[in-house]
Scaffold this motif. Structure first.
Motif, PDB file in Angstrom:
ATOM      1  N   ALA A   1       0.832  -1.208   0.000  1.00  0.00           N
ATOM      2  CA  ALA A   1       0.000   0.000   0.000  1.00  0.00           C
ATOM      3  C   ALA A   1       0.868   1.260   0.000  1.00  0.00           C
ATOM      4  O   ALA A   1       0.542   2.254  -0.667  1.00  0.00           O
ATOM      5  N   ILE A   2       1.990   1.211   0.714  1.00  0.00           N
ATOM      6  CA  ILE A   2       2.898   2.363   0.731  1.00  0.00           C
ATOM      7  C   ILE A   2       3.518   2.572  -0.648  1.00  0.00           C
ATOM      8  O   ILE A   2       3.646   3.709  -1.120  1.00  0.00           O
ATOM      9  N   VAL A   3       3.900   1.472  -1.322  1.00  0.00           N
ATOM     10  CA  VAL A   3       4.461   1.575  -2.669  1.00  0.00           C
ATOM     11  C   VAL A   3       3.461   2.230  -3.618  1.00  0.00           C
ATOM     12  O   VAL A   3       3.791   3.169  -4.354  1.00  0.00           O
ATOM     13  N   VAL A   4       2.216   1.744  -3.584  1.00  0.00           N
ATOM     14  CA  VAL A   4       1.184   2.307  -4.450  1.00  0.00           C
ATOM     15  C   VAL A   4       0.916   3.765  -4.081  1.00  0.00           C
ATOM     16  O   VAL A   4       0.795   4.635  -4.956  1.00  0.00           O
ATOM     17  N   GLY A   5       0.824   4.030  -2.764  1.00  0.00           N
ATOM     18  CA  GLY A   5       0.564   5.396  -2.311  1.00  0.00           C
ATOM     19  C   GLY A   5       1.657   6.359  -2.724  1.00  0.00           C
ATOM     20  O   GLY A   5       1.385   7.476  -3.178  1.00  0.00           O
ATOM     21  N   LEU A   6       2.917   5.942  -2.574  1.00  0.00           N
ATOM     22  CA  LEU A   6       4.036   6.797  -2.983  1.00  0.00           C
ATOM     23  C   LEU A   6       3.988   7.075  -4.483  1.00  0.00           C
ATOM     24  O   LEU A   6       4.229   8.204  -4.927  1.00  0.00           O
ATOM     25  N   GLY A   7       3.680   6.018  -5.245  1.00  0.00           N
ATOM     26  CA  GLY A   7       3.610   6.190  -6.694  1.00  0.00           C
ATOM     27  C   GLY A   7       2.546   7.188  -7.100  1.00  0.00           C
ATOM     28  O   GLY A   7       2.790   8.069  -7.931  1.00  0.00           O
ATOM     29  N   LEU A   8       1.357   7.054  -6.506  1.00  0.00           N
ATOM     30  CA  LEU A   8       0.259   7.975  -6.838  1.00  0.00           C
ATOM     31  C   LEU A   8       0.565   9.386  -6.372  1.00  0.00           C
ATOM     32  O   LEU A   8       0.258  10.365  -7.073  1.00  0.00           O
ATOM     33  N   TRP A   9       1.163   9.503  -5.204  1.00  0.00           N
ATOM     34  CA  TRP A   9       1.477  10.820  -4.648  1.00  0.00           C
ATOM     35  C   TRP A   9       2.493  11.550  -5.514  1.00  0.00           C
ATOM     36  O   TRP A   9       2.327  12.715  -5.865  1.00  0.00           O
TER      37      TRP A   9
ATOM     38  N   ALA B   1       3.272  10.854  -8.660  1.00  0.00           N
ATOM     39  CA  ALA B   1       2.718  11.092  -9.990  1.00  0.00           C
ATOM     40  C   ALA B   1       1.796  12.302  -9.994  1.00  0.00           C
ATOM     41  O   ALA B   1       1.781  13.091 -10.945  1.00  0.00           O
ATOM     42  N   HIS B   2       1.026  12.457  -8.914  1.00  0.00           N
ATOM     43  CA  HIS B   2       0.083  13.580  -8.835  1.00  0.00           C
ATOM     44  C   HIS B   2       0.813  14.920  -8.728  1.00  0.00           C
ATOM     45  O   HIS B   2       0.388  15.910  -9.330  1.00  0.00           O
ATOM     46  N   GLY B   3       1.911  14.943  -7.994  1.00  0.00           N
ATOM     47  CA  GLY B   3       2.617  16.207  -7.787  1.00  0.00           C
ATOM     48  C   GLY B   3       3.917  16.318  -8.549  1.00  0.00           C
ATOM     49  O   GLY B   3       4.758  17.153  -8.216  1.00  0.00           O
ATOM     50  N   ALA B   4       4.109  15.450  -9.572  1.00  0.00           N
ATOM     51  CA  ALA B   4       5.369  15.462 -10.314  1.00  0.00           C
ATOM     52  C   ALA B   4       5.586  16.795 -11.006  1.00  0.00           C
ATOM     53  O   ALA B   4       4.665  17.386 -11.575  1.00  0.00           O
ATOM     54  N   SER B   5       6.816  17.271 -10.926  1.00  0.00           N
ATOM     55  CA  SER B   5       7.147  18.556 -11.528  1.00  0.00           C
ATOM     56  C   SER B   5       8.552  18.506 -12.107  1.00  0.00           C
ATOM     57  O   SER B   5       9.465  17.943 -11.499  1.00  0.00           O
ATOM     58  N   VAL B   6       8.709  19.075 -13.305  1.00  0.00           N
ATOM     59  CA  VAL B   6      10.034  19.133 -13.921  1.00  0.00           C
ATOM     60  C   VAL B   6      10.850  20.274 -13.322  1.00  0.00           C
ATOM     61  O   VAL B   6      12.039  20.139 -13.044  1.00  0.00           O
ATOM     62  N   GLY B   7      10.195  21.396 -13.079  1.00  0.00           N
ATOM     63  CA  GLY B   7      10.891  22.575 -12.575  1.00  0.00           C
ATOM     64  C   GLY B   7      11.223  22.512 -11.099  1.00  0.00           C
ATOM     65  O   GLY B   7      12.321  22.884 -10.685  1.00  0.00           O
ATOM     66  N   LYS B   8      10.262  22.023 -10.282  1.00  0.00           N
ATOM     67  CA  LYS B   8      10.454  21.972  -8.837  1.00  0.00           C
ATOM     68  C   LYS B   8      10.103  20.590  -8.296  1.00  0.00           C
ATOM     69  O   LYS B   8       9.080  20.401  -7.636  1.00  0.00           O
ATOM     70  N   PRO B   9      10.935  19.584  -8.581  1.00  0.00           N
ATOM     71  CA  PRO B   9      10.656  18.235  -8.070  1.00  0.00           C
ATOM     72  C   PRO B   9      10.840  18.170  -6.567  1.00  0.00           C
ATOM     73  O   PRO B   9      11.717  18.831  -6.009  1.00  0.00           O
ATOM     74  N   THR B  10      10.023  17.368  -5.907  1.00  0.00           N
ATOM     75  CA  THR B  10      10.161  17.173  -4.470  1.00  0.00           C
ATOM     76  C   THR B  10      11.330  16.230  -4.193  1.00  0.00           C
ATOM     77  O   THR B  10      11.847  15.565  -5.107  1.00  0.00           O
TER      78      THR B  10
ATOM     79  N   LEU C   1      11.189  13.492  -2.552  1.00  0.00           N
ATOM     80  CA  LEU C   1      10.747  12.121  -2.803  1.00  0.00           C
ATOM     81  C   LEU C   1      10.793  11.809  -4.289  1.00  0.00           C
ATOM     82  O   LEU C   1      11.225  10.718  -4.692  1.00  0.00           O
ATOM     83  N   GLN C   2      10.344  12.752  -5.118  1.00  0.00           N
ATOM     84  CA  GLN C   2      10.397  12.551  -6.563  1.00  0.00           C
ATOM     85  C   GLN C   2      11.829  12.353  -7.032  1.00  0.00           C
ATOM     86  O   GLN C   2      12.114  11.456  -7.840  1.00  0.00           O
ATOM     87  N   ILE C   3      12.742  13.162  -6.504  1.00  0.00           N
ATOM     88  CA  ILE C   3      14.151  13.033  -6.878  1.00  0.00           C
ATOM     89  C   ILE C   3      14.700  11.674  -6.465  1.00  0.00           C
ATOM     90  O   ILE C   3      15.415  11.009  -7.231  1.00  0.00           O
ATOM     91  N   ALA C   4      14.353  11.240  -5.242  1.00  0.00           N
ATOM     92  CA  ALA C   4      14.840   9.947  -4.745  1.00  0.00           C
ATOM     93  C   ALA C   4      14.353   8.801  -5.626  1.00  0.00           C
ATOM     94  O   ALA C   4      15.119   7.891  -5.976  1.00  0.00           O
ATOM     95  N   LEU C   5      13.075   8.843  -5.995  1.00  0.00           N
ATOM     96  CA  LEU C   5      12.522   7.781  -6.834  1.00  0.00           C
ATOM     97  C   LEU C   5      13.104   7.831  -8.240  1.00  0.00           C
ATOM     98  O   LEU C   5      13.370   6.786  -8.854  1.00  0.00           O
TER      99      LEU C   5
END
Length: 237
Positions: free
Chosen positions: A42-50, A52-61, A63-67
């Protein structure tokens, strides 16, 4: 499979491989392993959805950078071992396996091992994961090179090698995670309550290292097995 058994330590007892279970239709289900796996999944799916929903090229979070860094490392391993164009689906497959194992392992750092140990400390889960990996590898090998795949079994050592791959893959992960669970129990038994938090905290930090290391090893071996199954195709590209 059962791994239960007591181990004496000082005035107490370390309980190895004991689970809270259910017995529907005569089968034994390790409920703590099932719940732990569902939590990690559930955490894997939740992280993926989270992400994907907030993905940004200019200002990545962060978590996005880590993934993204993790995915890039897996892509590099796939490219080195079999070529991404040879089997592009290996990247998401290995990426998902890596995250699931990592988050399952990281349950060991929570103060909940008595009632919800890391599910990878149960050989039933690690063996199931290794079987899924090897079935995918064998299916890919048969689909791409059926003649070559079955021809190499003329060598008896090849048969032994293929049978030992899922066993070694599962036992390596299981043994390392279970040993961490046992160490925590030993620390609690051997140290007085006012002192045990020192080695307890130190080992929990070491558990993080082990969690990451074992996820990396399992994932790299998965990619290597795919590379062996598709040997020669990456050179052709």
């Amino acid at each position: 499979m059962s791994t239960a058994g007591p181990l004496a330590a000082g005035g107490g007892e370390v309980k190895i491989g004991e689970h809270w279970t259910a017995h529907p239709f005569g089968f034994t289900l390790n409920l703590d392993t099932i719940v732990g796996t569902l939590v990690a999944g559930a955490i894997v799916v939740g992280l993926g959805l989270w992400v994907a929903h907030g993905a940004s090229v200019g200002k990545p979070t962060k978590l996005q950078i880590a993934l993204e860094v993790t995915k890039e490392q897996i892509e590099q391993q796939v490219e080195d071992n079999l070529g991404i164009r040879t089997a592009p689906w290996v990247v998401p497959f290995a990426f998902t396996i890596a995250l699931l194992i990592l988050l399952s392992n990281l349950l060991a750092i929570l103060p909940s091992e008595e009632w919800l140990p890391p599910p990878t400390a149960d050989v039933n889960l690690t063996f199931a994961l290794s079987i899924v990996v090897m079935l995918a590898v064998w299916f890919t090998a048969i689909k791409r090179h059926p003649v070559r795949f079955f021809a190499h079994f003329k060598n008896p050592m090849a048969i032994i090698e293929e049978l030992t791959k899922p066993i070694s893959l599962s036992l390596r992960l299981f043994g390392n995670v279970l040993s961490g669970v046992i160490m925590i129990q030993l620390i609690i038994l051997l140290f007085p309550i006012w002192l045990f938090w020192v080695p307890f905290t130190a080992w929990k930090l070491f558990d993080i290292f082990i969690a990451v290391l074992q996820a990396v090893i399992f994932t790299i071996l998965t990619i290597i097995y795919f590379g062996q199954a598709l040997g020669g195709e990456s050179d052709a590209h």
